[in-house]
Design a protein around this motif. Sequence first.
Motif, PDB file in Angstrom:
ATOM      1  N   ALA A 157       2.961  -3.441  -7.312  1.00  0.00           N
ATOM      2  CA  ALA A 157       2.332  -2.563  -6.332  1.00  0.00           C
ATOM      3  C   ALA A 157       1.259  -1.748  -7.035  1.00  0.00           C
ATOM      4  CB  ALA A 157       3.365  -1.636  -5.695  1.00  0.00           C
ATOM      5  N   ARG A 158       0.047  -1.756  -6.477  1.00  0.00           N
ATOM      6  CA  ARG A 158      -1.019  -0.984  -7.089  1.00  0.00           C
ATOM      7  C   ARG A 158      -2.103  -0.682  -6.070  1.00  0.00           C
ATOM      8  NH1 ARG A 158      -3.435  -4.171 -11.768  1.00  0.00           N
ATOM      9  NH2 ARG A 158      -1.258  -4.576 -12.120  1.00  0.00           N
ATOM     10  N   TRP A 159      -2.828   0.357  -6.398  1.00  0.00           N
ATOM     11  CA  TRP A 159      -4.004   0.716  -5.608  1.00  0.00           C
ATOM     12  C   TRP A 159      -5.205   0.600  -6.522  1.00  0.00           C
ATOM     13  CZ3 TRP A 159      -6.383   6.052  -5.153  1.00  0.00           C
ATOM     14  CH2 TRP A 159      -7.440   6.055  -4.228  1.00  0.00           C
ATOM     15  N   THR A 160      -6.114  -0.282  -6.182  1.00  0.00           N
ATOM     16  CA  THR A 160      -7.281  -0.535  -7.012  1.00  0.00           C
ATOM     17  C   THR A 160      -8.478   0.190  -6.427  1.00  0.00           C
ATOM     18  OG1 THR A 160      -6.423  -2.710  -7.601  1.00  0.00           O
ATOM     19  CG2 THR A 160      -8.760  -2.325  -7.980  1.00  0.00           C
ATOM     20  N   HIS A 161      -9.040   1.074  -7.218  1.00  0.00           N
ATOM     21  CA  HIS A 161     -10.200   1.830  -6.753  1.00  0.00           C
ATOM     22  C   HIS A 161     -11.043   2.207  -7.958  1.00  0.00           C
ATOM     23  CE1 HIS A 161      -8.822   5.926  -8.074  1.00  0.00           C
ATOM     24  NE2 HIS A 161      -7.706   5.249  -8.163  1.00  0.00           N
ATOM     25  N   ALA A 428       1.950 -10.234  -5.059  1.00  0.00           N
ATOM     26  CA  ALA A 428       1.315  -9.104  -4.391  1.00  0.00           C
ATOM     27  C   ALA A 428       0.424  -9.576  -3.251  1.00  0.00           C
ATOM     28  CB  ALA A 428       0.494  -8.299  -5.389  1.00  0.00           C
ATOM     29  N   GLN A 429       0.631  -8.990  -2.087  1.00  0.00           N
ATOM     30  CA  GLN A 429      -0.209  -9.246  -0.919  1.00  0.00           C
ATOM     31  C   GLN A 429      -1.242  -8.130  -0.841  1.00  0.00           C
ATOM     32  OE1 GLN A 429      -0.315 -11.701   1.721  1.00  0.00           O
ATOM     33  NE2 GLN A 429      -2.218 -10.560   1.967  1.00  0.00           N
ATOM     34  N   PRO A 430      -2.518  -8.458  -0.850  1.00  0.00           N
ATOM     35  CA  PRO A 430      -3.544  -7.403  -0.841  1.00  0.00           C
ATOM     36  C   PRO A 430      -3.966  -6.977   0.562  1.00  0.00           C
ATOM     37  CG  PRO A 430      -4.562  -9.524  -1.237  1.00  0.00           C
ATOM     38  CD  PRO A 430      -3.087  -9.784  -1.108  1.00  0.00           C
ATOM     39  N   ALA A 440      -2.249  -3.296  -2.850  1.00  0.00           N
ATOM     40  CA  ALA A 440      -1.522  -4.561  -2.978  1.00  0.00           C
ATOM     41  C   ALA A 440      -0.062  -4.273  -3.315  1.00  0.00           C
ATOM     42  CB  ALA A 440      -2.147  -5.444  -4.059  1.00  0.00           C
ATOM     43  N   PHE A 441       0.829  -5.022  -2.672  1.00  0.00           N
ATOM     44  CA  PHE A 441       2.256  -4.903  -2.959  1.00  0.00           C
ATOM     45  C   PHE A 441       2.944  -6.155  -2.430  1.00  0.00           C
ATOM     46  CE2 PHE A 441       1.308  -2.526   0.954  1.00  0.00           C
ATOM     47  CZ  PHE A 441       2.071  -3.228   1.880  1.00  0.00           C
ATOM     48  N   PRO A 442       4.155  -6.440  -2.911  1.00  0.00           N
ATOM     49  CA  PRO A 442       4.844  -7.660  -2.472  1.00  0.00           C
ATOM     50  C   PRO A 442       5.436  -7.497  -1.076  1.00  0.00           C
ATOM     51  CG  PRO A 442       5.634  -6.911  -4.631  1.00  0.00           C
ATOM     52  CD  PRO A 442       4.862  -5.790  -4.021  1.00  0.00           C
ATOM     53  N   SER A 443       5.220  -8.492  -0.254  1.00  0.00           N
ATOM     54  CA  SER A 443       5.891  -8.540   1.043  1.00  0.00           C
ATOM     55  C   SER A 443       7.130  -9.429   0.983  1.00  0.00           C
ATOM     56  CB  SER A 443       4.933  -9.059   2.118  1.00  0.00           C
ATOM     57  OG  SER A 443       4.493 -10.366   1.790  1.00  0.00           O
ATOM     58  N   ARG A 444       7.287 -10.171  -0.112  1.00  0.00           N
ATOM     59  CA  ARG A 444       8.461 -11.016  -0.311  1.00  0.00           C
ATOM     60  C   ARG A 444       8.949 -10.844  -1.741  1.00  0.00           C
ATOM     61  NH1 ARG A 444       8.746 -14.580   3.967  1.00  0.00           N
ATOM     62  NH2 ARG A 444      10.136 -16.006   2.908  1.00  0.00           N
ATOM     63  N   ARG A 445      10.261 -10.914  -1.917  1.00  0.00           N
ATOM     64  CA  ARG A 445      10.856 -10.676  -3.228  1.00  0.00           C
ATOM     65  C   ARG A 445      11.101 -11.986  -3.965  1.00  0.00           C
ATOM     66  NH1 ARG A 445      16.340  -7.113  -4.352  1.00  0.00           N
ATOM     67  NH2 ARG A 445      15.791  -6.505  -6.480  1.00  0.00           N
ATOM     68  N   HIS A 446      10.813 -11.983  -5.266  1.00  0.00           N
ATOM     69  CA  HIS A 446      11.007 -13.177  -6.082  1.00  0.00           C
ATOM     70  C   HIS A 446      12.440 -13.252  -6.608  1.00  0.00           C
ATOM     71  CE1 HIS A 446       9.546 -16.333  -8.937  1.00  0.00           C
ATOM     72  NE2 HIS A 446      10.605 -15.925  -9.608  1.00  0.00           N
TER      73      HIS A 446
END
Length: 489
Positions: A157-161, A428-430, A440-446
């Motif tokens: 999970a991250r915020w890119t700016h 990660a789904q953006p 971006a963060f995961p919507s599904r777990r690995h």
Amino acid sequence: MRGGTLAAGLVLVLATACAGQTPPRARPGGAAAAAPAVCAPPKGGAPPGAERPTTIDVVGQAYRCVLARYYGAATLDHRTLLTAGFAAFVRELNRAGHDLPEATMPALTGDRTADWAAFEAAYRRVADRLPRDDALPARLAAATLEAIVAALGDDHARWTHGTRRPPDAYDGDQYGLGLRIGAGPSGDPATAPPPPLPPLLPALLPPLFVTAVPGGPAKAAGVRPGDVIESVDGSAPFVGTQVTPAVVAALQPRYPQAAPVRLRLLRPGTGHRRTVTLRPRLFRPDPDTLPVVAAGLLAGDVARVRMSGFAPDSADRVLRAIARLRTGRTLAGVVLDLRGNAGGSPGEVNRLLGGFAHGAVTAYQCAADGSCEAMRTDDNVPLVGLPLVVLTDRGCASACEHFSAAVKDLRLGRLVGTRTAGAVSGPAQPYALGDNTVLAFPSRRHLAPGREVIDRVGVPPDVHVPLTPRDAAAGRDPALAAALNLLHP
């Protein structure tokens, strides 16, 4: 996935947008921003325009995105996010010299919508009392949003700016100090968002030492593999046996960070101590550190292939390298060196695993409701048919752990080295936010093939062989020696 996956995925992300947007609205404490109720998976389209100042509306958009799409949202206590966000807001107020009495965290009831309304109202009350400052509102909102994302505690999970590419960077350039340590590289590709620090960083044990010097400031200062880092800017990397994450993070500066970093080094063998000051900069790594895939022959009959990331076409490059080394000789096996491999494409993982097994499940991607989608080997790839040993370490993360766990669970070979990073929560789904930044963060777990969780745990090796400072200083590779012993019993 981590590292390469995010680096590759965020190139595409710039064409994404959140759905369901309401018209922009101007509110106190920030410029106009879109505030959709939920975020939809991106469907492509034109890249967003220039980045705009972050506002409380954008923070609210990100909050709703997380609660609508994050795989763990059903059991997530949203109050931890809001508390972290407000604490960061207050810290930034203090830094700016505006510790106002109105900056009080509102009471939270447990209702996600009502609690956000209370949070936003308290935030705006403070923002309305601040003196006019064109930069301050965006700084306050950015600090709040960064803290909310960090409070997820998710390595993907991250915020890119902000600008993350040096203006004169070329493909292959790196930015940083130019040294590698047990926690990962401190020189990141200059053209890609950096991966987060491994979540198992607190599990690292002393000493902290340099494992490689690919170039840049560290090489110019005479830093060598094996040098033990006794302090960073005057602070010890360990308190007892507990690592200090902030100290290790200082070894991994990201562009545009340019503050010098002072290291106290001990050279094993000689006992010589010295202090060097390294200033982060753009540099071109030594040529032998550049290839994603590099191959050679060991002991006359073992193919050794180093793979720094699961980049596009990397699986085929590995398989072609093995085929070339196999021409005209009988190989005893393959050593696949994944140490320091920060991840990449799950598709490349499945394709490379297809060289060692067919018809196998390599991992599961599971939604919050418990439904899981199986990932499978690419059975179009011819089987290699050779014994396999995989070298792993703490720098093996994300897609690298997908591969390593599959090798272990499917009994395709042996893992040698140390436990992997434990940084594979999910792909990660953006989403593009209203200020043209990227969340971006995961919507599904690995989950691994055996449905075990790897994230925060890592994949343990079958044969534990850690690298020591003396090994690194002498150029010895005990894990590689152990791998050869397994193939030449």
